[in-house]
Design a protein around this motif. Structure first.
Motif, PDB file in Angstrom:
ATOM      1  N   PHE A   1      69.018 -55.235 -57.597  1.00  7.12           N
ATOM      2  CA  PHE A   1      70.141 -56.085 -57.600  1.00  7.12           C
ATOM      3  C   PHE A   1      71.420 -55.112 -56.982  1.00  7.12           C
ATOM      4  CE2 PHE A   1      74.052 -58.543 -58.436  1.00  7.12           C
ATOM      5  CZ  PHE A   1      73.743 -59.742 -57.846  1.00  7.12           C
ATOM      6  N   THR A   2      71.763 -55.058 -55.754  1.00  6.26           N
ATOM      7  CA  THR A   2      73.247 -54.350 -55.467  1.00  6.26           C
ATOM      8  C   THR A   2      74.113 -55.087 -55.333  1.00  6.26           C
ATOM      9  OG1 THR A   2      72.018 -54.601 -53.246  1.00  6.26           O
ATOM     10  CG2 THR A   2      71.314 -52.721 -54.101  1.00  6.26           C
ATOM     11  N   SER A   3      74.004 -56.234 -54.836  1.00  5.73           N
ATOM     12  CA  SER A   3      75.346 -57.213 -54.694  1.00  5.73           C
ATOM     13  C   SER A   3      74.594 -58.702 -54.493  1.00  5.73           C
ATOM     14  CB  SER A   3      76.250 -57.072 -53.598  1.00  5.73           C
ATOM     15  OG  SER A   3      75.440 -57.385 -52.127  1.00  5.73           O
ATOM     16  N   ASN A   4      75.318 -59.482 -54.784  1.00  5.10           N
ATOM     17  CA  ASN A   4      75.042 -61.109 -54.790  1.00  5.10           C
ATOM     18  C   ASN A   4      74.788 -61.570 -52.997  1.00  5.10           C
ATOM     19  OD1 ASN A   4      73.861 -63.283 -56.255  1.00  5.10           O
ATOM     20  ND2 ASN A   4      75.720 -64.411 -55.485  1.00  5.10           N
ATOM     21  N   LEU A   5      75.710 -60.999 -52.502  1.00  3.64           N
ATOM     22  CA  LEU A   5      75.577 -61.273 -50.865  1.00  3.64           C
ATOM     23  C   LEU A   5      74.414 -60.830 -50.326  1.00  3.64           C
ATOM     24  CD1 LEU A   5      76.846 -62.186 -48.356  1.00  3.64           C
ATOM     25  CD2 LEU A   5      77.913 -59.820 -48.149  1.00  3.64           C
ATOM     26  N   VAL A   6      73.819 -59.649 -50.846  1.00  2.00           N
ATOM     27  CA  VAL A   6      72.594 -59.108 -50.084  1.00  2.00           C
ATOM     28  C   VAL A   6      71.509 -59.913 -50.695  1.00  2.00           C
ATOM     29  CG1 VAL A   6      71.106 -57.304 -50.309  1.00  2.00           C
ATOM     30  CG2 VAL A   6      73.422 -56.666 -49.849  1.00  2.00           C
ATOM     31  N   SER A   7      71.499 -60.386 -52.037  1.00  4.85           N
ATOM     32  CA  SER A   7      70.488 -61.290 -52.696  1.00  4.85           C
ATOM     33  C   SER A   7      70.418 -62.396 -51.900  1.00  4.85           C
ATOM     34  CB  SER A   7      70.613 -61.126 -54.139  1.00  4.85           C
ATOM     35  OG  SER A   7      70.407 -60.030 -54.661  1.00  4.85           O
ATOM     36  N   VAL A   8      71.462 -63.098 -51.644  1.00  2.00           N
ATOM     37  CA  VAL A   8      71.376 -64.358 -51.193  1.00  2.00           C
ATOM     38  C   VAL A   8      70.971 -64.344 -49.560  1.00  2.00           C
ATOM     39  CG1 VAL A   8      72.957 -66.264 -50.462  1.00  2.00           C
ATOM     40  CG2 VAL A   8      73.417 -65.358 -52.393  1.00  2.00           C
ATOM     41  N   LEU A   9      71.417 -63.457 -49.073  1.00  2.00           N
ATOM     42  CA  LEU A   9      71.042 -63.213 -47.674  1.00  2.00           C
ATOM     43  C   LEU A   9      69.527 -62.678 -47.397  1.00  2.00           C
ATOM     44  CD1 LEU A   9      74.031 -61.210 -46.065  1.00  2.00           C
ATOM     45  CD2 LEU A   9      73.578 -63.593 -45.631  1.00  2.00           C
ATOM     46  N   SER A  10      68.946 -61.741 -48.228  1.00  2.00           N
ATOM     47  CA  SER A  10      67.859 -61.677 -48.366  1.00  2.00           C
ATOM     48  C   SER A  10      66.764 -62.681 -48.796  1.00  2.00           C
ATOM     49  CB  SER A  10      67.533 -60.392 -49.202  1.00  2.00           C
ATOM     50  OG  SER A  10      68.224 -59.302 -48.694  1.00  2.00           O
ATOM     51  N   PHE A  11      67.430 -63.541 -49.697  1.00  2.00           N
ATOM     52  CA  PHE A  11      66.223 -64.680 -50.324  1.00  2.00           C
ATOM     53  C   PHE A  11      66.227 -65.725 -49.188  1.00  2.00           C
ATOM     54  CE2 PHE A  11      66.306 -69.034 -51.920  1.00  2.00           C
ATOM     55  CZ  PHE A  11      65.530 -68.917 -52.811  1.00  2.00           C
ATOM     56  N   TYR A  12      67.281 -65.873 -48.412  1.00  2.00           N
ATOM     57  CA  TYR A  12      67.128 -67.078 -47.396  1.00  2.00           C
ATOM     58  C   TYR A  12      66.324 -66.645 -46.417  1.00  2.00           C
ATOM     59  CZ  TYR A  12      69.604 -70.462 -50.099  1.00  2.00           C
ATOM     60  OH  TYR A  12      70.038 -71.504 -50.883  1.00  2.00           O
ATOM     61  N   ALA A  13      66.708 -65.387 -45.972  1.00  2.00           N
ATOM     62  CA  ALA A  13      65.900 -64.746 -44.815  1.00  2.00           C
ATOM     63  C   ALA A  13      64.386 -64.834 -44.890  1.00  2.00           C
ATOM     64  CB  ALA A  13      66.334 -63.216 -44.759  1.00  2.00           C
ATOM     65  N   ASN A  14      63.864 -64.510 -46.086  1.00  2.00           N
ATOM     66  CA  ASN A  14      62.670 -64.859 -46.524  1.00  2.00           C
ATOM     67  C   ASN A  14      62.203 -66.196 -46.645  1.00  2.00           C
ATOM     68  OD1 ASN A  14      61.062 -61.776 -47.296  1.00  2.00           O
ATOM     69  ND2 ASN A  14      63.077 -61.745 -48.106  1.00  2.00           N
ATOM     70  N   ILE A  15      62.988 -66.881 -46.922  1.00  2.00           N
ATOM     71  CA  ILE A  15      62.667 -68.243 -46.849  1.00  2.00           C
ATOM     72  C   ILE A  15      62.460 -68.964 -45.595  1.00  2.00           C
ATOM     73  CG2 ILE A  15      63.530 -70.748 -47.255  1.00  2.00           C
ATOM     74  CD1 ILE A  15      62.451 -69.205 -49.900  1.00  2.00           C
ATOM     75  N   VAL A  16      63.244 -68.473 -44.549  1.00  2.00           N
ATOM     76  CA  VAL A  16      63.221 -68.636 -43.247  1.00  2.00           C
ATOM     77  C   VAL A  16      61.868 -68.422 -42.406  1.00  2.00           C
ATOM     78  CG1 VAL A  16      64.112 -68.262 -40.953  1.00  2.00           C
ATOM     79  CG2 VAL A  16      65.737 -68.850 -42.773  1.00  2.00           C
ATOM     80  N   LEU A  17      61.587 -66.997 -42.849  1.00  3.86           N
ATOM     81  CA  LEU A  17      60.425 -66.333 -42.152  1.00  3.86           C
ATOM     82  C   LEU A  17      59.093 -67.110 -43.014  1.00  3.86           C
ATOM     83  CD1 LEU A  17      61.547 -62.622 -42.516  1.00  3.86           C
ATOM     84  CD2 LEU A  17      61.139 -64.183 -40.473  1.00  3.86           C
ATOM     85  N   ALA A  18      59.040 -67.348 -44.268  1.00  3.42           N
ATOM     86  CA  ALA A  18      57.922 -68.100 -44.893  1.00  3.42           C
ATOM     87  C   ALA A  18      57.616 -69.582 -44.296  1.00  3.42           C
ATOM     88  CB  ALA A  18      58.278 -68.272 -46.458  1.00  3.42           C
ATOM     89  N   SER A  19      58.745 -70.170 -44.098  1.00  5.66           N
ATOM     90  CA  SER A  19      58.682 -71.488 -43.355  1.00  5.66           C
ATOM     91  C   SER A  19      58.331 -71.622 -42.078  1.00  5.66           C
ATOM     92  CB  SER A  19      60.128 -72.428 -43.633  1.00  5.66           C
ATOM     93  OG  SER A  19      60.592 -72.269 -44.894  1.00  5.66           O
ATOM     94  N   ASP A  20      58.757 -70.674 -41.183  1.00  9.60           N
ATOM     95  CA  ASP A  20      58.283 -70.542 -39.952  1.00  9.60           C
ATOM     96  C   ASP A  20      56.717 -70.270 -39.886  1.00  9.60           C
ATOM     97  OD1 ASP A  20      59.075 -70.125 -36.899  1.00  9.60           O
ATOM     98  OD2 ASP A  20      57.914 -68.370 -37.536  1.00  9.60           O
ATOM     99  N   ALA A  21      56.461 -69.300 -40.715  1.00 11.78           N
ATOM    100  CA  ALA A  21      54.999 -68.619 -40.558  1.00 11.78           C
ATOM    101  C   ALA A  21      54.020 -70.102 -41.219  1.00 11.78           C
ATOM    102  CB  ALA A  21      54.796 -67.647 -41.628  1.00 11.78           C
ATOM    103  N   ASP A  22      54.513 -70.610 -42.225  1.00  7.81           N
ATOM    104  CA  ASP A  22      53.618 -71.816 -42.441  1.00  7.81           C
ATOM    105  C   ASP A  22      53.385 -72.885 -41.469  1.00  7.81           C
ATOM    106  OD1 ASP A  22      53.422 -70.904 -45.143  1.00  7.81           O
ATOM    107  OD2 ASP A  22      54.922 -72.276 -46.049  1.00  7.81           O
TER     108      ASP A  22
END
Length: 294
Positions: free
Chosen positions: A129-150
């Motif tokens: 955990f480096t910052s909450n901004l990075v965590s939120v962006l990274s979290f949703y980036a992976n959700i976007v990619l996961a949903s697309d791949a699904d």
């Protein structure tokens, strides 16, 4: 000749290993006054660079395979480098053999806060955990990619979901809201917990059936495509019977309601009475829209 070959090889390798997202970023700071607007412009650019220049997996991605998405921030409060924002995350994907794109995600997170100092480095690391901004962006980036791949293969986004879960777990001790279990249903904690739970497999199955068997076949066989979409709604009904008014069912219809209405308001004519009943059962809040289906 050899030099030209080497140049082409390097360029092709670069294109083949490019980042996964093609993101649009916008920050609305109209609610905040007496603040130099340049800080919001700088933040917008850094988020844009982070999302578009970060590789979130080891997968090889071609330029035309990047996932189109948008991250729209509304700044509700800003004080001493501390932000409170509402974040809207949207993503789309192309429909096979057509010029259309279909919405995949439409998520509204009203509980995002972070501290940002201008020009600080935003570096992706799912294990710290480096910052909450990075965590939120990274979290949703992976959700976007996961949903697309699904939407392209059955549970194809599992790798990205595992990354999002890891980000969520690491962020839980940060003290920032949205990462821990609370009475609220629409938290990042609940979203990734449900997506990773076998109880909610029907949601991910629906994403796959709806797109691969339904939308992607409509260009060649409109009636068959519509029938498959009806079948995918029946799959989602199974989830409703186990978990009524689930977060994932609402997530699906936040993205798909208008599209579903459009699909079933044109020809070829089908018996839509059953699908209308199913839709009204799963998502009664959209009953006025389901009534437009004829």
């Amino acid at each position: 000749m050899r030099i030209k070959f080497l140049i082409l090889f390097v360029l092709s390798a670069f294109c083949a290993s490019s980042q996964e997202l093609k993101a649009v970023v916008s920050i609305n700071s109209a609610q905040v006054t007496n603040v130099n607007p340049q800080i919001f412009k700088n933040l917008e650019k850094q988020i844009f660079d982070f999302l578009n220049n970060t590789k979130f997996s080891d997968k090889v991605v071609k330029q035309n395979e990047k996932v189109n998405c948008s991250f729209f921030f509304i700044v509700n409060k800003f004080e001493a480098n501390n932000f409170e924002v509402t974040l809207q995350v949207n993503s789309t994907r192309p429909v096979f053999n057509s010029t259309f794109t279909t919405p995949i995600l439409n998520i509204n997170d009203k509980d995002v806060s972070f501290k940002y100092i201008e020009f600080e480095n935003l570096i992706y690391d799912q294990n710290s955990f480096t910052s909450n901004l990075v965590s939120v962006l990274s979290f949703y980036a992976n959700i976007v990619l996961a949903s697309d791949a699904d939407t392209f293969s059955d549970k194809g986004g599992t790798e990205y979901l595992e990354s999002a879960l890891n980000i969520s777990n690491v962020a839980q001790s940060s003290g920032f809201s949205g990462w821990v279990q609370t009475g609220k249903k629409t938290t990042r904690y609940n979203l990734i917990s449900d997506l990773m739970s076998n109880t909610f497999d029907a949601y991910r199955e629906t994403l796959y059936q709806y797109h691969i068997n339904g939308l992607d076949k409509m260009a060649d066989d409109l009636k068959t495509g519509k029938l498959e979409i009806i079948n995918s709604i029946e799959t989602l009904l199974k989830l409703h019977k186990v978990r009524p008014n689930s977060l994932l069912a609402r997530t699906f219809f936040d993205a798909k309601t208008d599209e579903i209405v459009n699909i079933f308001t044109g020809g070829p004519m089908l018996d839509v009475s059953k699908v209308k009943d199913n839709l009204a059962t799963i998502s009664p809040l959209n009953s006025s829209k389901w009534n437009k289906i004829r």
